[in-house]
Scaffold this active site. Sequence first.
Site, PDB file in Angstrom:
ATOM      1  N   HIS A  61     -41.101  27.756  23.119  1.00 35.01           N
ATOM      2  CA  HIS A  61     -42.340  28.120  23.804  1.00 35.01           C
ATOM      3  C   HIS A  61     -42.000  29.198  24.831  1.00 35.01           C
ATOM      4  CE1 HIS A  61     -40.462  25.155  26.380  1.00 35.01           C
ATOM      5  NE2 HIS A  61     -41.316  25.362  27.354  1.00 35.01           N
ATOM      6  N   HIS A  63     -42.359  29.344  28.345  1.00 39.73           N
ATOM      7  CA  HIS A  63     -42.060  29.125  29.749  1.00 39.73           C
ATOM      8  C   HIS A  63     -40.769  29.887  30.080  1.00 39.73           C
ATOM      9  CE1 HIS A  63     -44.642  25.232  30.204  1.00 39.73           C
ATOM     10  NE2 HIS A  63     -45.320  26.332  30.458  1.00 39.73           N
ATOM     11  N   ASP A  65     -38.037  29.406  31.627  1.00 43.61           N
ATOM     12  CA  ASP A  65     -36.687  28.860  31.472  1.00 43.61           C
ATOM     13  C   ASP A  65     -36.216  28.850  30.019  1.00 43.61           C
ATOM     14  OD1 ASP A  65     -38.645  26.887  31.047  1.00 43.61           O
ATOM     15  OD2 ASP A  65     -37.321  25.246  31.612  1.00 43.61           O
ATOM     16  N   HIS A  66     -37.088  29.278  29.102  1.00 43.81           N
ATOM     17  CA  HIS A  66     -36.716  29.325  27.686  1.00 43.81           C
ATOM     18  C   HIS A  66     -36.682  30.740  27.109  1.00 43.81           C
ATOM     19  CE1 HIS A  66     -36.963  24.904  26.941  1.00 43.81           C
ATOM     20  NE2 HIS A  66     -37.656  24.992  28.068  1.00 43.81           N
ATOM     21  N   HIS A 138     -46.388  19.582  24.187  1.00 42.20           N
ATOM     22  CA  HIS A 138     -46.118  20.011  25.558  1.00 42.20           C
ATOM     23  C   HIS A 138     -47.441  20.495  26.160  1.00 42.20           C
ATOM     24  CE1 HIS A 138     -43.703  21.044  28.907  1.00 42.20           C
ATOM     25  NE2 HIS A 138     -43.591  22.346  28.682  1.00 42.20           N
TER      26      HIS A 138
END
Length: 303
Positions: A61, A63, A65-66, A138
């Site tokens: 996804h 976000h 941090d990814h 999520h």
Amino acid sequence: MLDICLLGTGGMMPLPYRWLTSMMARYNGTGILIDCGEGTQIALKEKGWSPKPIDIICFTHYHADHISGLPGMLLTMGNAERTEPLLLIGPKGLTKVVNSLRVIAPELPFAINCLELTEAEQTVAFDGFRIEAYKVNHNVLCYGYNIIVERIGRFDVNRALQLNIPKNYWNRLQKGEIIETEDGTFTPEMVLGEPRKGLKVTYCTDTRPTGSIVRAAAGADLFICEGMYGEPEKQQKAKEYKHMTFYEAAELAKKAAVKELWLTHYSPSLTRPEEYMRDVRKIFPAAVAAKDGRSADLMFEEA
């Protein structure tokens, strides 16, 4: 052989001792990266692996941090004189997100191809392996991934001789090729036994437990799964923010009958994941609180 390395195990933000969640797989000269948060390049350097053979990057996804490490990764690939196209796979909106991030990485010596997932379950086939994407739960659109290496049946020499198949065709038949000649058509099924067990790695993070995860992970050799919280009192927080606890991940591993579970994507407040593993292993004994750089060489079972 399928090489797996969990480059980072952190969620939300990188820490001095923990990079953000990212996994790399290597098979037969092909490199596959799943997620690319801040610090992924450093984690690769620490492991001693190179980004140059990365051919595919999958995103769960969008976000930060990814995916926030992507621009730097692209620039590093370009500086390494990469010219081969790079395939990116991710949920709907991938092209828009990548183009936005490329404002700071505008000129690259290689093409980028974006494949946006449109189905709840979707398979992308490659030479000798496939990637299966499956939707999870999520607070934004999010997918988990399987990497599956197929293994054909054994070549039956006696059958090939009995059928008078010329030896110069044997190698091509082993590779799955159909051969048409003046004497007739030769197919792989004529000389190959039943398909043998291959290799399967399942990866999922940033999700509540779902049936789709159990189905996707069924029988996996390695199940890498989010364990955001180890503290039992944070069960409600996991539900509120649509993450998972160690114990929920262990239940999924048990239901899916996987061989081994690696926990990842820890909350920044979770400094000692191993403290909670005794109770986790009561649910699923083959569970590991993974650390950055944990790796495995998955081998085919011998018949």
